[in-house]
Design a protein around this motif. Sequence first.
Motif, mmCIF file in Angstrom:
data_model
loop_
_atom_site.group_PDB
_atom_site.id
_atom_site.type_symbol
_atom_site.label_atom_id
_atom_site.label_comp_id
_atom_site.label_asym_id
_atom_site.label_seq_id
_atom_site.Cartn_x
_atom_site.Cartn_y
_atom_site.Cartn_z
ATOM 1 N N ALA A 38 0.839 -1.204 0.000
ATOM 2 C CA ALA A 38 0.000 0.000 0.000
ATOM 3 C C ALA A 38 0.871 1.250 0.000
ATOM 4 N N GLU A 39 1.931 1.244 0.798
ATOM 5 C CA GLU A 39 2.846 2.380 0.840
ATOM 6 C C GLU A 39 3.542 2.566 -0.507
ATOM 7 N N ARG A 41 2.343 1.774 -3.466
ATOM 8 C CA ARG A 41 1.369 2.366 -4.391
ATOM 9 C C ARG A 41 1.259 3.875 -4.159
ATOM 10 N N ARG A 42 1.217 4.290 -2.877
ATOM 11 C CA ARG A 42 1.114 5.711 -2.555
ATOM 12 C C ARG A 42 2.342 6.477 -3.048
ATOM 13 N N VAL A 43 3.527 5.930 -2.809
ATOM 14 C CA VAL A 43 4.765 6.589 -3.216
ATOM 15 C C VAL A 43 4.869 6.656 -4.741
ATOM 16 N N GLU A 44 4.446 5.605 -5.426
ATOM 17 C CA GLU A 44 4.466 5.619 -6.893
ATOM 18 C C GLU A 44 3.507 6.678 -7.435
ATOM 19 N N MET A 45 2.348 6.830 -6.792
ATOM 20 C CA MET A 45 1.395 7.843 -7.218
ATOM 21 C C MET A 45 1.983 9.245 -7.006
ATOM 22 N N GLU A 46 2.633 9.466 -5.863
ATOM 23 C CA GLU A 46 3.281 10.753 -5.607
ATOM 24 C C GLU A 46 4.368 11.034 -6.641
#
Length: 63
Positions: A38-39, A41-46
């Motif tokens: 989950a982290e 995915r969040r970092v890739e989105m950022e």
Amino acid sequence: MARAQGISPALLGRWQHEALKAAVPSSAERDEIKQLRAELRRVEMERDMLKKVVTIFAQPPPS
């Protein structure tokens, strides 16, 4: 198979059991993997958002 290698079948069975136990992640490990994914995915989105911002600001201003 065990006897052909010169070891007792019980010893081979114990090794197999230990190997299988080590190969299967524990509940805590599964939870950590879920959290890390989950982290990620969040970092890739950022990262993707920052790439877009850099592209926008890298363009020359309209004349």
